[in-house]
Design a protein around this motif. Structure first.
Motif, PDB file in Angstrom:
ATOM      1  N   ILE A   9       1.892 -43.687 -12.433  1.00 42.65           N
ATOM      2  CA  ILE A   9       0.887 -43.449 -11.390  1.00 42.65           C
ATOM      3  C   ILE A   9       0.062 -44.715 -11.171  1.00 42.65           C
ATOM      4  CG2 ILE A   9      -1.135 -42.068 -10.756  1.00 42.65           C
ATOM      5  CD1 ILE A   9       1.515 -40.546 -10.666  1.00 42.65           C
ATOM      6  N   ALA A  15       0.372 -50.304  -5.898  1.00 39.82           N
ATOM      7  CA  ALA A  15       1.162 -50.610  -4.694  1.00 39.82           C
ATOM      8  C   ALA A  15       0.465 -50.108  -3.434  1.00 39.82           C
ATOM      9  CB  ALA A  15       2.553 -49.976  -4.823  1.00 39.82           C
TER      10      ALA A  15
ATOM     11  N   ARG B  36      -2.839 -45.949   6.883  1.00 39.43           N
ATOM     12  CA  ARG B  36      -1.444 -46.384   6.726  1.00 39.43           C
ATOM     13  C   ARG B  36      -0.758 -45.538   5.650  1.00 39.43           C
ATOM     14  NH1 ARG B  36      -1.093 -52.513   5.153  1.00 39.43           N
ATOM     15  NH2 ARG B  36      -1.495 -53.037   7.316  1.00 39.43           N
ATOM     16  N   ASN B  37      -1.458 -45.313   4.552  1.00 38.31           N
ATOM     17  CA  ASN B  37      -0.879 -44.497   3.482  1.00 38.31           C
ATOM     18  C   ASN B  37      -0.715 -43.039   3.917  1.00 38.31           C
ATOM     19  OD1 ASN B  37      -0.610 -46.586   1.645  1.00 38.31           O
ATOM     20  ND2 ASN B  37      -2.668 -46.311   0.806  1.00 38.31           N
ATOM     21  N   ALA B 122       6.778 -50.857  -3.510  1.00 38.23           N
ATOM     22  CA  ALA B 122       5.756 -50.306  -2.612  1.00 38.23           C
ATOM     23  C   ALA B 122       6.386 -49.380  -1.569  1.00 38.23           C
ATOM     24  CB  ALA B 122       4.997 -51.433  -1.919  1.00 38.23           C
ATOM     25  N   VAL B 125       7.354 -46.165  -3.220  1.00 33.87           N
ATOM     26  CA  VAL B 125       6.174 -45.320  -3.463  1.00 33.87           C
ATOM     27  C   VAL B 125       5.768 -44.624  -2.175  1.00 33.87           C
ATOM     28  CG1 VAL B 125       3.714 -45.349  -4.067  1.00 33.87           C
ATOM     29  CG2 VAL B 125       5.345 -46.717  -5.393  1.00 33.87           C
ATOM     30  N   ARG B 126       5.778 -45.345  -1.072  1.00 32.99           N
ATOM     31  CA  ARG B 126       5.372 -44.743   0.216  1.00 32.99           C
ATOM     32  C   ARG B 126       6.339 -43.630   0.622  1.00 32.99           C
ATOM     33  NH1 ARG B 126       3.599 -49.891   1.579  1.00 32.99           N
ATOM     34  NH2 ARG B 126       1.327 -49.912   1.626  1.00 32.99           N
ATOM     35  N   LEU B 129       5.576 -40.760  -1.507  1.00 31.45           N
ATOM     36  CA  LEU B 129       4.262 -40.225  -1.107  1.00 31.45           C
ATOM     37  C   LEU B 129       4.381 -39.337   0.125  1.00 31.45           C
ATOM     38  CD1 LEU B 129       1.144 -40.657  -1.831  1.00 31.45           C
ATOM     39  CD2 LEU B 129       1.141 -42.247   0.094  1.00 31.45           C
ATOM     40  N   PHE B 140      -4.958 -37.158  -3.239  1.00 36.09           N
ATOM     41  CA  PHE B 140      -4.520 -38.210  -4.161  1.00 36.09           C
ATOM     42  C   PHE B 140      -5.022 -39.584  -3.699  1.00 36.09           C
ATOM     43  CE2 PHE B 140      -1.454 -41.572  -5.081  1.00 36.09           C
ATOM     44  CZ  PHE B 140      -1.437 -41.545  -6.467  1.00 36.09           C
ATOM     45  N   CYS B 172       0.058 -35.955  -8.544  1.00 33.64           N
ATOM     46  CA  CYS B 172       0.442 -36.878  -9.621  1.00 33.64           C
ATOM     47  C   CYS B 172       1.713 -36.405 -10.320  1.00 33.64           C
ATOM     48  CB  CYS B 172      -0.694 -37.006 -10.644  1.00 33.64           C
ATOM     49  SG  CYS B 172      -2.081 -37.950 -10.035  1.00 33.64           S
ATOM     50  N   LEU B 175       4.660 -37.089  -7.972  1.00 35.25           N
ATOM     51  CA  LEU B 175       4.919 -38.534  -7.874  1.00 35.25           C
ATOM     52  C   LEU B 175       5.566 -39.055  -9.154  1.00 35.25           C
ATOM     53  CD1 LEU B 175       1.629 -39.818  -6.175  1.00 35.25           C
ATOM     54  CD2 LEU B 175       3.918 -39.793  -5.181  1.00 35.25           C
ATOM     55  N   ARG B 176       5.052 -38.598 -10.266  1.00 34.13           N
ATOM     56  CA  ARG B 176       5.571 -39.074 -11.563  1.00 34.13           C
ATOM     57  C   ARG B 176       7.061 -38.759 -11.696  1.00 34.13           C
ATOM     58  NH1 ARG B 176       2.173 -36.452 -14.437  1.00 34.13           N
ATOM     59  NH2 ARG B 176       0.544 -38.027 -14.354  1.00 34.13           N
ATOM     60  N   LEU B 179       9.111 -40.712  -8.868  1.00 32.38           N
ATOM     61  CA  LEU B 179       9.149 -42.161  -9.091  1.00 32.38           C
ATOM     62  C   LEU B 179       9.974 -42.497 -10.329  1.00 32.38           C
ATOM     63  CD1 LEU B 179       5.503 -43.127  -8.080  1.00 32.38           C
ATOM     64  CD2 LEU B 179       7.624 -43.726  -6.890  1.00 32.38           C
TER      65      LEU B 179
END
Lengths: 210, 188
Positions: A9, A15, B36-37, B122, B125-126, B129, B140, B172, B175-176, B179
């Protein structure tokens, strides 16, 4: 560190937390949009103000203005005064009774310019142009009659982009930037116009109704 | 410095355009990062930020001088992002290069990334996300990327503290797991 924020995380957050660089052009666009929004929300003139403005037109003679004023008075008298009670008694209502308060009532059909009700309203459009070495930049286009004096652009900061807001009715428009009073430059952000009659580069602006 | 001098919003509230410009200059990068995120693409993000500042300008007379500016600004921005996201979800049908539209991102589906694109961390991740439900993604980002307190996030989103903690935790957790799959696939 919170319990849920382990290494994966943490790396994800790093990032996502990269800060975009400062962008003078973007700031300028925002300010142009804010100003344009202020223009579009400016209070509309009251009917009385429109009447007074029309009466003040130089082309209108004192005599005809007086005659119109007299006509307005008579119409006002008939619509509100003399037959008001009769209207109330018979259950009819004057169209003027529905007027919002705060404005002087205007006799129906008297001297309101024909434009306001069905006229297509112009839309404020912010324009941004990058010209570091320019001393002056002016927007010229069909929406301002290609008049070099009507829409000067304002520079953002000392060497930032030039900005201006134009009012254009919905539809297709052709415009350009006049740099230092001599050079006509097309907007690099917009499609290029092919049917130009001004003698130089120009761009197309498509305005949609608000 | 993450918060602007409180005197600046006060001046802007009274119609000082220079003060409003200072606000836009100060907050634009941070607002754009959040948008953006949230939005997943630059164009929509810029639109959301611009709309938000226009609304801030319009609503300044209603802003209480004793209130903190940051949560108020982010509440307006988050609202714009939500509105534009739902619009995009309804209307977006074209997949642009490098983007995964929300409509096709299923929360249960494994993430497929074409290695030929050479997506870096990155981007990975996006993409992950974007598979989160919007309210989890929002909570988050506000908590961990924008570093806001749960009290501020509650003021921004209108959700309760325990609901927000749950959203962040679930975000989280998801994502964990995803990812980790990405790292495993990439051999990192």
């Amino acid at each position: 560190m919170e319990l849920e924020r382990d290494e994966t995380i943490e790396r994800a957050v790093q990032a996502l937390a990269v800060m975009p660089p400062r962008d003078a052009q973007a700031v300028s666009r925002v300010m142009a949009a804010v100003r344009a929004n202020g223009v579009s929300r400016a209070p509309r003139p009251s009917r009385l103000a429109l009447v007074l403005e029309w009466v003040r037109q130089p082309s209108l003679s004192v005599a005809s203005a007086g005659a119109l004023a007299a006509a307005a008075l008579v119409l006002g008298f008939f619509s509100r005064g003399a037959f008001g009670k009769a209207g109330a008694e018979t259950g009819t209502r004057s169209a003027l009774e529905g007027q919002p308060t705060g404005e002087y009532p205007v006799p129906a059909g008297a001297i309101i310019p024909a434009s306001n009700s069905n006229e297509v309203r112009a839309v404020p459009v912010p324009l941004v142009f990058e010209a570091r070495n320019a001393k002056t930049v002016v927007v010229v286009g069909d929406f301002n009659g290609w008049d070099e004096s009507k829409t000067p652009m304002v520079r953002y900061g000392t060497d930032g982009p030039w900005t201006a807001t134009v009012l254009a009715k919905p539809g297709r428009h052709v415009y350009a930037f006049l740099v230092d009073g001599t050079t006509l430059v097309a907007d690099p952000r917009a499609p290029r116009a092919k049917d130009l009659d001004y003698g130089g580069d120009a761009s197309v602006l498509m305005v949609t109704p608000p | 410095v993450t918060e602007i001098d409180p005197s600046v919003p006060s001046r802007a509230r009274r119609g000082d355009e220079q003060a409003f410009l200072e606000i836009v200059e100060f907050y634009y990068p941070r607002c754009l990062r959040f948008a953006r995120n949230m939005m997943g693409n630059e164009q929509d993000a810029e639109e959301a930020v611009q709309d938000a500042f226009v609304r801030v300008h319009d609503s300044f007379p209603r802003f209480r001088e004793d209130a903190r500016f940051d949560p108020w600004l982010f509440r307006i921005l988050a609202n714009r992002c939500r509105t534009l996201l739902s619009r995009a979800k309804r209307h977006r049908s074209l997949i642009e290069y490098g983007e995964v539209p929300l409509a096709v991102a299923s929360a249960a589906a494994p993430i497929e990334v074409d290695d030929d694109f050479g997506a870096d961390w990155a981007e990975e991740v996006r993409i992950v996300l974007d598979t989160l439900p919007p309210e989890q993604k929002e909570a988050f980002l506000l908590r961990h990327v924008e570093d806001l307190s749960y009290e501020d996030i509650a003021a921004i989103t209108g959700a309760g503290l325990s609901a927000l903690r749950m959203r962040v935790k679930r975000a989280c957790d998801t994502l964990r797991i995803r990812l980790a799959e990405v790292e495993q696939r990439n051999g990192t």
